[in-house]
Scaffold this motif. Structure first.
Motif, PDB file in Angstrom:
ATOM      1  N   ALA A  23       5.945  -0.306  -5.127  1.00 35.39           N
ATOM      2  CA  ALA A  23       5.500  -0.680  -6.359  1.00 35.39           C
ATOM      3  C   ALA A  23       4.616  -2.151  -6.334  1.00 35.39           C
ATOM      4  O   ALA A  23       3.683  -2.469  -7.097  1.00 35.39           O
ATOM      5  CB  ALA A  23       6.580  -0.772  -7.307  1.00 35.39           C
ATOM      6  N   ILE A  24       5.106  -3.162  -5.412  1.00 35.61           N
ATOM      7  CA  ILE A  24       4.262  -4.133  -5.438  1.00 35.61           C
ATOM      8  C   ILE A  24       2.845  -4.254  -4.949  1.00 35.61           C
ATOM      9  O   ILE A  24       1.944  -4.788  -5.056  1.00 35.61           O
ATOM     10  CB  ILE A  24       5.231  -5.164  -4.385  1.00 35.61           C
ATOM     11  CG1 ILE A  24       6.653  -5.550  -5.082  1.00 35.61           C
ATOM     12  CG2 ILE A  24       4.390  -6.464  -4.284  1.00 35.61           C
ATOM     13  CD1 ILE A  24       7.496  -6.544  -4.087  1.00 35.61           C
ATOM     14  N   PHE A  25       2.809  -3.287  -3.783  1.00 41.89           N
ATOM     15  CA  PHE A  25       1.530  -3.106  -3.351  1.00 41.89           C
ATOM     16  C   PHE A  25       0.641  -2.536  -4.402  1.00 41.89           C
ATOM     17  O   PHE A  25      -0.752  -2.726  -4.408  1.00 41.89           O
ATOM     18  CB  PHE A  25       1.633  -1.977  -2.262  1.00 41.89           C
ATOM     19  CG  PHE A  25       0.239  -1.387  -1.953  1.00 41.89           C
ATOM     20  CD1 PHE A  25      -0.316  -2.012  -0.784  1.00 41.89           C
ATOM     21  CD2 PHE A  25      -0.255  -0.327  -2.134  1.00 41.89           C
ATOM     22  CE1 PHE A  25      -1.399  -1.706  -0.242  1.00 41.89           C
ATOM     23  CE2 PHE A  25      -1.590   0.349  -1.442  1.00 41.89           C
ATOM     24  CZ  PHE A  25      -2.047  -0.467  -0.432  1.00 41.89           C
ATOM     25  N   TYR A  26       0.994  -1.656  -5.382  1.00 44.23           N
ATOM     26  CA  TYR A  26       0.164  -1.014  -6.401  1.00 44.23           C
ATOM     27  C   TYR A  26      -0.176  -2.005  -7.572  1.00 44.23           C
ATOM     28  O   TYR A  26      -0.544  -1.550  -8.565  1.00 44.23           O
ATOM     29  CB  TYR A  26       0.573   0.203  -6.892  1.00 44.23           C
ATOM     30  CG  TYR A  26       0.329   1.396  -5.811  1.00 44.23           C
ATOM     31  CD1 TYR A  26      -1.293   1.479  -5.799  1.00 44.23           C
ATOM     32  CD2 TYR A  26       1.154   2.115  -5.121  1.00 44.23           C
ATOM     33  CE1 TYR A  26      -1.613   2.531  -4.598  1.00 44.23           C
ATOM     34  CE2 TYR A  26       0.678   3.095  -4.317  1.00 44.23           C
ATOM     35  CZ  TYR A  26      -0.701   3.505  -3.818  1.00 44.23           C
ATOM     36  OH  TYR A  26      -0.846   4.210  -3.131  1.00 44.23           O
ATOM     37  N   GLY A  27       0.505  -3.264  -7.401  1.00 47.11           N
ATOM     38  CA  GLY A  27       0.369  -4.298  -8.392  1.00 47.11           C
ATOM     39  C   GLY A  27       1.410  -4.783  -9.448  1.00 47.11           C
ATOM     40  O   GLY A  27       1.162  -5.814 -10.182  1.00 47.11           O
ATOM     41  N   MET A  28       2.736  -4.253  -9.184  1.00 46.62           N
ATOM     42  CA  MET A  28       3.611  -4.678  -9.717  1.00 46.62           C
ATOM     43  C   MET A  28       4.219  -6.258  -9.494  1.00 46.62           C
ATOM     44  O   MET A  28       4.396  -6.385  -8.023  1.00 46.62           O
ATOM     45  CB  MET A  28       4.929  -3.866  -9.815  1.00 46.62           C
ATOM     46  CG  MET A  28       6.047  -4.387 -10.668  1.00 46.62           C
ATOM     47  SD  MET A  28       7.457  -3.349 -10.819  1.00 46.62           S
ATOM     48  CE  MET A  28       6.862  -2.048 -11.971  1.00 46.62           C
ATOM     49  N   PRO A  29       4.285  -7.195 -10.163  1.00 44.15           N
ATOM     50  CA  PRO A  29       4.648  -8.595  -9.824  1.00 44.15           C
ATOM     51  C   PRO A  29       6.023  -8.675  -9.127  1.00 44.15           C
ATOM     52  O   PRO A  29       6.881  -7.596  -9.709  1.00 44.15           O
ATOM     53  CB  PRO A  29       4.866  -9.370 -10.988  1.00 44.15           C
ATOM     54  CG  PRO A  29       3.806  -8.706 -11.802  1.00 44.15           C
ATOM     55  CD  PRO A  29       3.919  -7.135 -11.612  1.00 44.15           C
ATOM     56  N   ILE A  30       6.265  -9.139  -8.051  1.00 46.86           N
ATOM     57  CA  ILE A  30       7.572  -9.093  -7.451  1.00 46.86           C
ATOM     58  C   ILE A  30       8.718  -9.472  -8.033  1.00 46.86           C
ATOM     59  O   ILE A  30       9.885  -8.553  -7.958  1.00 46.86           O
ATOM     60  CB  ILE A  30       7.522  -9.815  -6.056  1.00 46.86           C
ATOM     61  CG1 ILE A  30       8.724  -9.619  -5.051  1.00 46.86           C
ATOM     62  CG2 ILE A  30       7.618 -11.508  -6.319  1.00 46.86           C
ATOM     63  CD1 ILE A  30       8.628 -10.210  -3.665  1.00 46.86           C
TER      64      ILE A  30
END
Length: 563
Positions: A269-276
């Motif tokens: 999810a982080i890789f696809y743009g969700m803030p950590i």
């Protein structure tokens, strides 16, 4: 008392990090937050990951070994729906499995689909109805009613098992969540689904389905196959925190060993743009609130001290893990004390009741002539199937189905009824001569066999019978076998060894031309008669939508045309 000083502390309320210190024993006693601190670097502390929709048996292991495997990945709490064990052993065996020890906290959802359809469409070893739900609701570790898969029952005007189960659960646990399984359901049917009290979904999502389901009040449990650029954008752009969480659903042992558990979903999810900060929220606080686990999921006074100490936030590398305030893992030495599997009752290790079969048990005869037959057409990108039409030349009452691009497929009943075998045909299966048979076949776990010839099919099935459950791989050159001694669905081996074995099954399928995104799971759900559109059970070909058994010989000649 343990102290973690001068660390970055995840703040669930603001979805941010504060610099400060934490004091804890079994629970968190005090959190000192320096909100204006401008310090840089240092360790990061976040709550333990919480996976609220998953199936331990999908990893073909026990709660004890599963705990050893996932805890180093930061998963400290799970809510498991063990409908696989329930389908094999019923409630007695289910409770025995649930009582096995584990280091992480394992809560449970009551399996609602045992069997997944009905005794008219499939044979299972156990059944759960309203009385069984009432019995299981007495357990303290029950948090939810497991995924409702039979949407047709919900939409029906008549009384049925699914409705009885929901009613019984609502009576026993009026404030507890009811989990759902609703792929490709939308519009008015989605409203009916939610209005029945089933208000979550974990199946594969699109940006459009996210918008529709969240708007209708549904809580979404996002598994890895739903984590894509467009879905992450839809979740982030509309600021949907609290309406969804991450989950794993099914993780094969080799995937778990090589790629991780819930941490792998978070990283994707982080890789696809969700803030950590949002991704952590969706793996900790949001799932805790969904399951009413108000004692965890947040670093705050009074909450359980389930803590992950991160030394590299970019990679989410875990330096240490605290469970109930005690350090249970550090990256240098691994688990402090792995959980041991206790001695098991032998009745759970001798569950295949079928006698050996022979080639004469496979009736594939057709009247002579040119004709169209009904076949399962497998999708290579998803677990969905559809009705396929195949023209065959029949000579001397037989035809060369392998030359026509088909495999023989059957689900051989294993529970002691000695039911006749009802074989059919699959398109897009094995392209190289061979046979695979598995007693790990969703959800009733009869003996699912796929083969390029009846002779090889019989050899594979009999290997599984002889060894009391497992996965048999057969071709002209050799035979190999992966034992699944516990109910034919659970291995007693340590996770690293099991992972290597399942990786071998995956390689065998690939080498024999079986194309799928997840080869082992894709094969296993060919016998799941709730996943569209055409599946195989021990009763024969099952029309998933119409809930009826079809005859592959006459389907295209008796007016039952595929739409």
């Amino acid at each position: 008392m343990t102290y973690l000083k001068n660390v970055w502390i995840y703040n669930s309320a603001y979805r941010s990090f504060d610099f400060g210190s934490i004091a804890f024993d079994k629970t968190i006693r005090h959190v000192e937050r320096n909100f204006d601190e401008e310090s840089h670097g240092g360790l990061v502390v976040i709550p333990g990951f919480i996976d609220i929709h998953m199936h331990i048996e999908s990893s073909m292991t026990s709660p004890s070994e599963f705990s050893n495997a996932v805890l180093p990945h930061g998963t400290t709490t799970v809510v498991a729906d063990c409908h696989e064990v329930a389908n094999v052993f019923g409630v007695e065996g289910l409770e025995a499995y649930m009582d096995l020890p584990s280091l992480l906290d394992v809560f449970y959802a009551i399996p609602s689909s045992v069997p997944s359809t009905s005794k008219e469409l499939e044979t299972s070893g156990g059944q759960i109805d309203a009385s069984e739900v009432e019995q299981l609701c007495k357990r303290d570790d029950i948090l939810a009613l497991g995924e409702i898969m039979n949407a047709n029952d919900l939409f029906s005007e008549e009384d049925n098992r699914t409705k009885r189960i929901i009613k019984a659960f609502k009576t026993c646990r009026p404030d507890s969540p009811i989990e759902g399984h609703c792929p490709k359901i939308s519009g008015e049917q989605l409203s009916k689904f939610i209005a029945s009290g089933v208000d979550s979904d974990h199946t594969e999502q699109t940006a459009q389905s996210i918008m529709e389901k969240v708007s209708a009040g549904m809580f979404l449990e996002i598994q890895q196959k739903s984590v894509k650029k467009e879905t992450i954008k839809a979740l982030c752009d509309e600021y949907l925190a609290g309406t969804f969480c991450f989950c794993t659903d099914d993780v094969m042992s080799d995937v778990l060993q090589e790629k991780g558990h819930l941490d792998a979903v978070v990283k994707q999810a982080i890789f696809y743009g969700m803030p950590i900060t949002e991704a952590i929220y969706a793996a900790t606080y949001a799932p805790a609130m969904r399951m009413r686990l108000f004692d965890r999921g947040q670093i705050a006074p009074g909450k359980l001290a389930d803590l992950l100490v991160i030394d590299d936030l970019e990679t989410l590398h875990i330096k240490a893990i605290f469970k109930n305030g005690a350090m249970v893992y550090d990256s240098s030495n691994g688990l402090v004390t792995p959980t041991k599997l206790p001695n098991l009752d032998k009745k759970y290790l001798n569950s295949i009741q079928r006698k050996k079969i022979s080639e004469k048990d496979f009736d594939l005869s057709c009247p002579d002539g040119n004709r169209d037959i009904l076949v399962i057409e497998k999708d290579t990108a998803t677990t969905f199937t559809k009705k396929g039409r195949q023209t065959v030349d029949v000579v001397d009452n037989t035809f060369d189905y392998f030359a026509a691009g088909l495999n023989v497929i059957a689900s051989v009943e294993r529970y002691g009824h000695e039911s006749p075998i009802k074989p059919a045909f699959l398109k897009n299966g094995l392209k190289k001569s061979g046979a695979i048979c598995s007693s790990w076949a969703h959800d009733s776990h009869n003996l699912l066999v796929l083969a390029t010839s009846v002779e090889l099919a019989v050899r594979a099935v009999n290997l599984v019978i002889e060894n009391q459950g497992g996965i048999a791989l057969v071709d002209e050159q050799k035979e190999s076998f992966v034992p699944l001694a516990y109910g034919g669905i659970v291995s007693l081996e340590p996770m690293p060894k099991l992972a290597k074995q399942i990786k071998g099954v995956r390689k065998w399928l690939k080498d024999h031309g079986y194309e799928a995104r997840e080869e082992v799971m894709n094969f296993a759900v060919l016998s799941l008669p709730v996943s569209p559109e055409l599946k195989i059970s021990d009763k024969g070909l099952v029309d998933v939508v119409q809930k009826r058994v079809l005859d592959w010989r006459t389907y295209y000649s008796d007016g039952n045309k595929s739409k």
